[in-house]
Design an enzyme around this catalytic site. Structure first.
Site, PDB file in Angstrom:
ATOM      1  CB  THR A  49      -0.915   0.070   1.251  1.00 42.18           C
ATOM      2  OG1 THR A  49      -2.013  -1.282   1.261  1.00 42.18           O
ATOM      3  CG2 THR A  49      -1.745   1.188   1.417  1.00 42.18           C
ATOM      4  CB  SER A  53       0.608   3.694 -10.065  1.00 39.30           C
ATOM      5  OG  SER A  53       1.892   3.135 -10.621  1.00 39.30           O
ATOM      6  CB  ILE A  55      -3.714   5.233 -10.901  1.00 32.57           C
ATOM      7  CG1 ILE A  55      -2.224   5.866 -11.105  1.00 32.57           C
ATOM      8  CG2 ILE A  55      -4.808   5.437 -11.811  1.00 32.57           C
ATOM      9  CD1 ILE A  55      -1.731   5.404 -12.705  1.00 32.57           C
ATOM     10  CG  HIS A  57      -6.093   1.434 -12.685  1.00 37.84           C
ATOM     11  ND1 HIS A  57      -5.084   2.136 -13.523  1.00 37.84           N
ATOM     12  CD2 HIS A  57      -5.109   0.932 -11.872  1.00 37.84           C
ATOM     13  CE1 HIS A  57      -4.126   1.673 -13.309  1.00 37.84           C
ATOM     14  NE2 HIS A  57      -3.771   1.111 -12.212  1.00 37.84           N
ATOM     15  CE  LYS A 258      -3.725  -1.510 -14.717  1.00 47.98           C
ATOM     16  NZ  LYS A 258      -2.946  -2.278 -13.839  1.00 47.98           N
ATOM     17  CB  CYS A 411       9.015  21.072   1.684  1.00 51.98           C
ATOM     18  SG  CYS A 411      10.825  21.293   2.018  1.00 51.98           S
TER      19      CYS A 411
END
Ligand code: FAD
Ligand code: FAD
Lengths: 483, 410
Positions: A49, A53, A55, A57, A258, A411
């Site tokens: 986890t 990426s 994403i 999907h 992918k 930051c």
């Protein structure tokens, strides 16, 4: 004794507090019965986890007729609601699959056909000119693209943390730093789980142990093939101009993965990657990056976006996909009564997780005869975050607690108040603070704030700084005092 | 939100900001100095070694002693510590700060930016391998040791031979840490020669030139790194790879100017710092800058001198005494690695600060194809070369329309 056994039959052990186990525990807390969530790490979401990426999907990469295809589409549809309830970032920015040569056109058309068969909404094919108009920064060789508006981005570990917080509020017992070492099966039915700390009588076990799920299944005598760790390496860029991160960019997929993507992060960065390299089954902790992998990630990303600001790279990392033999998720009931799989969570496991959790919890509740609990609340009170807060609200926060006016991480604009709150909600390590607040995630990667985070962790938890670790036992930040 | 009105706002209370505030205050401007930390000093605070102030005070001071001298010069300057400057409006010198008392709007006539630099993290080098605990940028290790009294590890290696890395190699050695060496990818050290001698040679700590870290090992805590020699192009030679056991890796691979708070002000492409004229004025005319947010400086005396200059200019701007002047861009010719400022105001005195791209026994620094020239001995990339230009020289360069700087072996 009899009542104890009866109680145990209404008890569910969830093994693994990744995003999948976390959401399952939360869904189970909708029902009567007791839920134990066991995680061998000292914090939530530190397995697969934390390095992927991120994403959400749309589903068009999956094959029709698979569990991953059905649950990806269903999970995507649930994401806005789940993230709203839990106070987790989710941005539906959409994605393009770019065909960069005439030979790739068919692949893009094929993805659309697959997606439509799976019920993915809003898919559209664009010609090269349209893509260049929309995305002036991409490779000008683009000949066509698939546009998928439902693709989103999120923060997977934040989702796992939030789901666990909400689950605990609803009565789930969280057992961190507690590894499950045995699953007792009698008469074809699970009876108990054993950990380093004790034995717990249970009526159901959920295997959400990520890369270790094959070993957990073996403990219960459920025959499964091994899980192959498939490594994916990334480069992270921070402070990327918005013109370079309008949407997720995919190449056309390979049979294996992918491909290497360019993915915006929810806090203004870009991820380049992942690569795909199969490791031996026993290499389930090999999250090291390699020179070849990083070079490949960069080259792959540059194929999509030629002018990437590589000077903004602040970090390289790798994640391991738990690739199940057979290619599809392992889900639900098994030959051992009471033993449920939520494993083999290759991509799009993150996306599918909310749908998996909902379906599996209902299945278990049905099998154990658990009723919905009216007192369940799906809402989590998110911790205050000053970055992006309107000035008047920030002022009001400071008036309540002045520590929200003291910036610790410049930051990412994180204050002492937020760090103290993260510790109150369970952070015990430097990474625990980082994943909850983003302090140390920015352009200086903690060079400026780590000593202050350490001091706050020591102060708030009443420990010596030498006792504070970065990521659990064996990872002390400092080793002693100067003489 | 409260609004606070001043003539000059100085952002950052390190050497540059304090010197700027002192000189702006000395000019009679109503001056406010805003510092995020709980005290003034910036990086000086953690530098307990001597070696500061030889030029400005003609004495060898420690960092905190040097900072205390500057603090004493701040009479009449309003100082806010524990206050972070959040943003500056692009159109006018208005800024927003926040602290434990809440947010404040600051309306100024001029702003001096002096926010220093941050250290480049290991991740920026894309070194493959693991990311265990035990990897520290050198300045972080310096704060842990000198400010918090904590020991980062027992057996350390330093990557990068910048001054902070050299100073920390000695500091850890003196604290009983086994320092395995300092690794530098270039064939010459990145820090000052005096630091190579006083921090490494005097203690027998090896300096491994033309070497780099090719892989990091360890789960949990660092277990070691793989080193390799590099060829002339900087590429590691696999046949020279060797493992060095260590629980600590100090990273000293450069400083990056901290200018994110003013995204609207153009940066100098070679330094990454704010682009300024020889008046230390940015493209936005009410904005001035000094110190490490222009480019990393090796000597605090230089930083303080720049600060004083920026503070004076900002005070004059606030009084409307600084008339606009066109500036001539300074070109970077061969042999120049970094250069401040980015442009020259003709007819005014100016100082160029430059770093050569390689060491040279003797060099000829030429500006404008030889309109101005200086001979420099013992050129080292680690040391900034200062070239003072007279008003006549800047005028001549402007007339020729050429202010390109070159460092030529002589
Ligand atoms: C490179 C990469 C990219 C990906 N990209 C995407 C993407 O963009 N979108 C998407 O939808 N999916 C993606 N995925 C997939 C997604 O990340 C995973 O499906 C998801 O994170 C799996 O979560 P999990 O909870 O099953 O596993 P984990 O997060 O690994 O959780 C399992 C947990 O179980 C614990 N555990 C193991 N053994 C025991 C034990 N014996 N006792 C107690 N605890 C134990 C572990 O410590 C761990 O915390 C990607 C994966 C990778 C690796
Ligand atoms: C480890 C080390 C050793 C050195 N040794 C020597 C030596 O021996 N001799 C020598 O002459 N020179 C030495 N130098 C060089 C010299 O000391 C520095 O170049 C100089 O001190 C830098 O000053 P500065 O004001 O530009 O930056 P800094 O000292 O970094 O000050 C910047 C200040 O701005 C503040 N700030 C940043 N952003 C904000 C914001 N948004 N709001 C409010 N405040 C903000 C910061 O908190 C900080 O205090 C050394 C430098 C280092 C790093």
């Amino acid at each position: 004794m009899a009542s104890n056994a009866k109680r145990a039959r209404r008890r569910v052990a969830v093994i693994g507090a990744g995003v999948v186990g976390a959401l399952i525990a939360r869904e189970l807390s909708r029902y009567g019965g007791e839920v134990f969530l066991f995680e061998r790490e000292v914090d939530v979401g530190w397995g697969v986890t934390k390095a992927n990426s991120a994403i959400v999907h749309a589903g068009f990469h999956e094959q029709p007729g698979t569990a991953s295809g059905r649950l990806c589409v269903a999970g995507n549809a649930l994401f806005p609601e789940v993230c709203r309830e839990l106070g987790v970032p989710f941005q539906r920015i959409g994605a393009y699959v770019l065909a960069l040569a005439d030979g790739e056109r068919a692949a893009v058309e094929d993805l659309r056909a697959r997606g439509e068969e799976l019920g993915v909404p809003g898919l559209a094919l664009l010609d090269g000119d349209e893509v260049r108009r929309r995305l002036p920064h991409v490779n000008p060789d683009v000949v066509a693209a698939l546009w998928a508006p439902t693709v989103g981005i999120t923060e997977p570990w934040a989702l796992a943390l939030a789901a666990v917080e909400n689950a605990v509020d609803n009565g789930v017992a969280l057992h961190l730093g507690e590894e499950v070492t045995g699953v007792a099966v009698e008469g074809g039915r699970v009876r108990a789980v054993t950990t380093g700390w004790g034995t717990y009588g249970v009526g159901a076990v959920v295997n959400a142990a990520g890369l270790a799920a094959d070993r957990i299944a073996a403990l219960a005598g459920v025959p499964v093939p091994r899980i192959t760790p498939r490594r994916g390496e990334y480069l992270l860029l921070v402070d990327v101009p918005p013109s370079l991160r309008p949407a997720v960019l995919f190449p056309v997929p390979t049979p294996h993965s992918k491909g290497i993507l360019v993915v915006p992060t929810v806090d203004g960065g870009l991820l380049l990657g992942p690569t795909a390299a199969d490791l031996a089954p026993e290499e389930g902790e090999a999250t090291e990056t390699t020179a070849e992998g990083l070079a490949r990630a960069l080259a792959g990303a540059r194929r999509l976006v030629p002018a990437l600001p590589v000077g903004n790279v602040v970090k390289a990392f790798a994640g391991l996909r738990p690739e199940p033999a057979g290619g599809d998720f392992w889900l639900g009931r098994t030959g051992v009564r009471g033993f449920y799989q939520a494993a083999g969570m290759r991509s799009p496991g993150l996306t599918a997780a909310p749908a998996i959790a909902r379906g599996l919890a209902a299945e278990i509740a049905c099998d154990l005869g658990l009723a919905l609990r009216p007192s369940f609340s799906p809402l989590r009170r998110p911790p205050p975050r000053v970055a992006g807060l309107p000035p008047a609200e920030w002022d009001a926060l400071i008036a309540r607690d002045p520590r929200y006016g003291r910036i610790v991480c410049r930051c990412n604009r994180v204050t002492e108040g937020e760090i103290v709150e993260a510790i109150r909600r369970g952070a015990r390590t430097v990474d625990g603070v980082k994943f909850r607040t983003r302090a140390g995630f920015g352009r200086c990667q903690g060079g400026t704030c780590t000593d202050r985070v350490l001091a706050l962790l020591a102060r708030e938890t009443g420990r010596d700084p030498e006792e504070v670790s970065v990521q659990g036992p064996g990872s002390a930040l400092v080793v002693g005092r100067v003489r | 939100m409260r609004t606070h009105r001043v003539d000059v706002l100085v952002v950052g209370g390190g050497a540059a900001g304090m010197a700027a505030a002192a000189s702006a205050g000395g000019e009679g401007a109503r001056t406010l100095l805003v510092e995020e930390g709980s005290r003034l000093g910036g990086v000086l605070d953690q530098c307990i070694h001597p070696g500061f102030g030889l030029h400005r005070y003609r004495e060898e001071l420690t960092g905190p002693e040097f900072a205390a001298r500057l603090v004493a010069e701040l009479a009449g300057v309003e100082v806010w510590t524990g206050q972070s400057l959040l943003e500056v409006e692009p159109e006018r010198p208005r800024a927003r700060a926040v602290g434990t008392a809440g947010a404040v709007e600051i309306a100024a006539q001029a702003v001096v930016w002096a926010t220093g630099a941050r250290e480049r993290p290991l991740g920026a080098l894309r070194v493959p391998g693991a990311r265990p605990a035990g990897i520290f940028v050198a300045g972080l290790a310096q704060r842990l040791v000198n400010i918090h009294g904590l020991l980062p590890g027992r057996r350390a290696l330093v990557v990068g031979s910048g001054d902070i890395g050299l100073i920390m190699a000695r500091r850890l050695h003196l604290e009983g840490v086994e320092v395995m060496g300092v690794v530098e990818i270039r064939p010459y050290p990145g820090g000052l020669l005096r630091n190579v001698i006083q921090c490494l040679d005097d203690f027998g700590i090896p300096l491994l030139l033309s070497h780099t870290v090719v892989e990091v090992h360890g789960r949990g805590r660092l277990s070691g790194v793989t080193l390799a020699e590099v060829d002339e192009t900087g590429a590691p030679r696999p046949d020279t790879a060797r493992f060095v056991a260590a629980d600590t890796l100090l990273v000293s691979v450069g400083l990056v100017p901290e200018v994110e708070g003013i995204p609207f002000a153009p940066r100098d492409p070679t330094t990454g710092g704010l682009a300024v004229t020889s008046r230390l004025q940015a493209a936005v005319p009410w904005l001035f800058a000094a110190g490490n947010c222009l480019a990393p400086f090796d000597l605090v005396d230089t930083v303080a001198a720049l600060g004083a200059r920026a503070g004076t200019a900002a005070a004059r701007y606030a009084r409307r005494e600084l008339s606009p002047a066109p500036a001539v861009a300074i070109g970077r010719g061969p042999g120049v690695a970094a250069l401040v400022p980015s442009s020259l105001v003709p007819g005014e005195e100016a100082t160029l600060y430059l770093r050569a791209s390689r060491p040279l026994a003797r060099a000829w620094v030429a500006v404008g194809a030889g309109i101005v020239g200086r001979t420099v001995h013992g050129v080292r990339p680690a040391e900034m070369i200062g070239v003072r230009l007279s008003p006549e020289e800047t005028e001549a360069l402007a007339r020729a329309g050429n202010a390109t700087v070159e460092v030529i072996p002589a």
